[in-house]
Write a protein that holds these residues in place. Structure first.
Motif, PDB file in Angstrom:
ATOM      1  N   ALA A 247       0.892  -1.245  -0.090  1.00 59.17           N
ATOM      2  CA  ALA A 247      -0.164   0.576   0.325  1.00 59.17           C
ATOM      3  C   ALA A 247       0.918   1.004   0.425  1.00 59.17           C
ATOM      4  O   ALA A 247       0.834   2.271  -0.823  1.00 59.17           O
ATOM      5  CB  ALA A 247      -0.909  -0.005   1.566  1.00 59.17           C
ATOM      6  N   MET A 248       2.027   1.107   0.986  1.00 61.49           N
ATOM      7  CA  MET A 248       2.839   2.389   0.897  1.00 61.49           C
ATOM      8  C   MET A 248       3.322   2.452  -0.143  1.00 61.49           C
ATOM      9  O   MET A 248       3.695   3.985  -1.114  1.00 61.49           O
ATOM     10  CB  MET A 248       3.806   2.655   2.476  1.00 61.49           C
ATOM     11  CG  MET A 248       3.519   1.996   3.431  1.00 61.49           C
ATOM     12  SD  MET A 248       4.209   2.969   4.795  1.00 61.49           S
ATOM     13  CE  MET A 248       4.791   1.415   4.417  1.00 61.49           C
ATOM     14  N   ILE A 251       1.096   3.829  -2.815  1.00 61.39           N
ATOM     15  CA  ILE A 251       0.810   6.052  -2.048  1.00 61.39           C
ATOM     16  C   ILE A 251       1.712   6.452  -2.767  1.00 61.39           C
ATOM     17  O   ILE A 251       2.153   7.659  -3.356  1.00 61.39           O
ATOM     18  CB  ILE A 251       0.444   5.506  -0.795  1.00 61.39           C
ATOM     19  CG1 ILE A 251      -0.472   4.723  -0.403  1.00 61.39           C
ATOM     20  CG2 ILE A 251       0.439   7.038  -0.644  1.00 61.39           C
ATOM     21  CD1 ILE A 251      -1.200   4.754   0.327  1.00 61.39           C
ATOM     22  N   PHE A 275      -8.325  -0.635   1.069  1.00 57.66           N
ATOM     23  CA  PHE A 275      -7.255  -0.648   0.533  1.00 57.66           C
ATOM     24  C   PHE A 275      -7.691  -0.039  -1.088  1.00 57.66           C
ATOM     25  O   PHE A 275      -6.598   0.390  -1.728  1.00 57.66           O
ATOM     26  CB  PHE A 275      -5.254  -1.548   0.032  1.00 57.66           C
ATOM     27  CG  PHE A 275      -4.922  -2.120   1.481  1.00 57.66           C
ATOM     28  CD1 PHE A 275      -4.001  -1.379   2.493  1.00 57.66           C
ATOM     29  CD2 PHE A 275      -5.612  -2.892   1.728  1.00 57.66           C
ATOM     30  CE1 PHE A 275      -3.635  -1.558   3.586  1.00 57.66           C
ATOM     31  CE2 PHE A 275      -5.392  -3.458   3.212  1.00 57.66           C
ATOM     32  CZ  PHE A 275      -4.159  -2.778   3.292  1.00 57.66           C
ATOM     33  N   SER A 278      -5.473   3.398  -1.740  1.00 55.35           N
ATOM     34  CA  SER A 278      -3.603   3.208  -2.707  1.00 55.35           C
ATOM     35  C   SER A 278      -3.880   3.359  -3.863  1.00 55.35           C
ATOM     36  O   SER A 278      -3.101   3.029  -4.681  1.00 55.35           O
ATOM     37  CB  SER A 278      -3.715   2.085  -1.924  1.00 55.35           C
ATOM     38  OG  SER A 278      -4.188   0.551  -2.402  1.00 55.35           O
ATOM     39  N   GLU A 282      -2.005   6.123  -6.146  1.00 55.96           N
ATOM     40  CA  GLU A 282      -1.274   5.259  -7.406  1.00 55.96           C
ATOM     41  C   GLU A 282      -1.893   6.259  -8.907  1.00 55.96           C
ATOM     42  O   GLU A 282      -1.026   6.704  -9.110  1.00 55.96           O
ATOM     43  CB  GLU A 282      -1.020   4.205  -7.075  1.00 55.96           C
ATOM     44  CG  GLU A 282      -0.162   3.709  -8.301  1.00 55.96           C
ATOM     45  CD  GLU A 282      -0.129   2.184  -8.369  1.00 55.96           C
ATOM     46  OE1 GLU A 282       1.131   1.443  -9.396  1.00 55.96           O
ATOM     47  OE2 GLU A 282      -0.419   1.398  -7.372  1.00 55.96           O
ATOM     48  N   SER A 289      -5.385  12.391  -3.819  1.00 53.82           N
ATOM     49  CA  SER A 289      -6.165  11.942  -2.579  1.00 53.82           C
ATOM     50  C   SER A 289      -6.583  13.255  -1.740  1.00 53.82           C
ATOM     51  O   SER A 289      -7.026  13.297  -1.251  1.00 53.82           O
ATOM     52  CB  SER A 289      -4.547  11.412  -2.207  1.00 53.82           C
ATOM     53  OG  SER A 289      -3.990   9.901  -3.079  1.00 53.82           O
ATOM     54  N   SER A 337      -3.243   2.329   6.345  1.00 52.34           N
ATOM     55  CA  SER A 337      -2.949   2.758   4.607  1.00 52.34           C
ATOM     56  C   SER A 337      -1.230   3.538   4.467  1.00 52.34           C
ATOM     57  O   SER A 337      -0.635   3.298   3.215  1.00 52.34           O
ATOM     58  CB  SER A 337      -3.737   3.371   3.513  1.00 52.34           C
ATOM     59  OG  SER A 337      -5.028   2.852   3.214  1.00 52.34           O
ATOM     60  N   VAL A 338      -0.824   4.685   5.700  1.00 50.07           N
ATOM     61  CA  VAL A 338      -0.077   5.458   5.492  1.00 50.07           C
ATOM     62  C   VAL A 338       0.809   5.421   6.644  1.00 50.07           C
ATOM     63  O   VAL A 338       1.806   5.819   6.823  1.00 50.07           O
ATOM     64  CB  VAL A 338      -0.128   6.577   5.627  1.00 50.07           C
ATOM     65  CG1 VAL A 338      -0.982   6.813   3.685  1.00 50.07           C
ATOM     66  CG2 VAL A 338      -0.971   7.180   6.814  1.00 50.07           C
TER      67      VAL A 338
END
Length: 382
Positions: A247-248, A251, A275, A278, A282, A289, A337-338
């Motif tokens: 996920a990171m 992102i 997720f 994400s 992306e 976002s 997610s972050v």
């Protein structure tokens, strides 16, 4: 006033924006998922069913929700109990959780509906208590006990599934009611301080002395995987940290403007649910976002405006419960997610794929539409 003058068009516009964002994000997700389902079509069907529910709830006066709140709450508790005792053919165990009723072509997660029923019941408790009793330490503790008992019962049943993420949502709803129901800060501050200290202590023990948790609480070290992967995701990338690392990367790779629609490169299993953020980050980057986050801010701001203009304390309390629920969902989902928060199975409201969760959120939206629609302005106060 005519219908078009009473209807909350601002809330309707925000809902339409969420439908568009959800459809676009899910279309991208289903291009690289392990399933062959058409998530966009199914999500739009659920939005259609939710629209019918909103239309029905729009015609119901908010005070009528108060009258039937205990019946709905009782019905929700019966559903949760039935889920526990139901055979696997009706309530299968999926990924270690027994959270859904499985029906031909349809699955229902009762906990998502019980959230709304609990909010309605908590609002009634707060209003009835404040009408009958003057504020004092003794009466405030009594109110806190009643709010805690009504919230605790569904939480205990949901933990039997087990489902920690959903249980945390109920705790967030309870916290919202505790803050606005008139309970003295002399009670609130010590309780919140104690809970914060306890949570910090448990996390410290999980990281530094897990054998103590095993010895006294029976918590095995392997059960703390989400805590370990939260702090060191790359170390546990092949196990509990897999989804967080992916996920990171998704992102971060979106950078400022994103890679563009359908140009995903980072594969994330089942990104259409927990997720989904994400995917948005992306493909549309930091700017995309931010637009999604701004949409949630506009939604919560509109909910807050409706709460302030409500003609009854009950409607205001219910709106605060809904705000607490939605705000916690958004903060927890994006936060996990972050790497800001540990991973829990909490979807992003109105965007993530999921019929029961979406239906529950649309029911909350229907209550907000009803309160706004039946709002009356009086010359001399309320």
């Amino acid at each position: 006033m005519k219908f078009e003058e009473r209807f909350d068009w601002q809330l309707f516009f925000i809902m339409c924006c969420f439908i568009a964002v959800s459809a676009v994000a899910l279309f991208s997700a289903q291009q690289s998922t392990q399933y062959n389902d058409n998530f966009v079509l199914k999500q739009l069907v659920w939005y259609g069913l939710g629209g019918i529910v909103i239309g029905f709830m729009l015609l119901v006066d908010p005070e009528d929700f108060k009258k039937i709140s205990w019946y709905l709450y009782g019905f929700g508790i019966i559903l949760l109990i039935a889920l526990i005792v139901a055979p696997p053919s009706i309530a299968p165990v999926i990924k270690g959780q027994k959270s859904w009723f499985a029906m031909p072509g349809l699955s229902l997660q009762p906990a998502e509906l019980v959230k709304i029923f609990t909010i309605l019941a908590l609002g009634r408790i707060a209003v009835d208590h404040n009408q009958k009793h003057r504020s004092s330490i003794k009466m405030d503790l009594f109110l806190l006990l009643k709010l805690g008992a009504v919230t605790g019962l569904p939480v205990l049943l949901i933990m039997q599934q087990p489902d920690l993420g959903t249980s945390l949502v109920f705790i967030a709803i309870l916290a919202g009611f505790v803050l606005i129901s008139g309970i003295s800060w002399k009670i609130i501050l010590p309780i919140f301080t104690m809970i914060s200290a306890l949570g910090t202590g448990l996390i410290w023990l999980a990281l530094k002395a897990p054998e103590i948790l095993d010895r006294y609480l029976g918590v095995k070290e392997y059960q703390l995987g989400r805590i370990y992967s939260w702090f060191q995701p790359t170390k546990y990338e092949d196990s509990s940290g897999y989804h967080l690392v992916k996920a990171m990367r998704a992102i971060g790779s979106g950078q400022l403007y994103g890679k563009g629609f359908g140009e995903r490169e980072v594969y994330l299993p089942e990104a259409q649910t927990d997720f989904i953020f994400s995917i948005i980050a992306e493909e549309y980057g930091f700017l995309g976002s931010c637009i999604v986050i701004i949409l949630f801010f506009l939604l919560i701001y509109r909910f807050t405006t409706i709460a302030f203009k409500a003609n009854s304390n009950y409607s205001a309390y219910v709106m605060v419960g809904i705000i607490s629920m939605i705000a916690f969902h958004v903060f927890q989902n994006i936060g996990m997610s972050v790497q800001l928060l540990p991973i829990t199975g909490i979807p992003l409201p109105f965007i993530s794929y999921g019929g029961s969760a979406l239906l529950g959120n649309l029911m909350a939206l229907g209550i907000a539409f009803s309160i706004s629609y039946h709002h009356k302005t009086y010359m001399f106060g309320e």
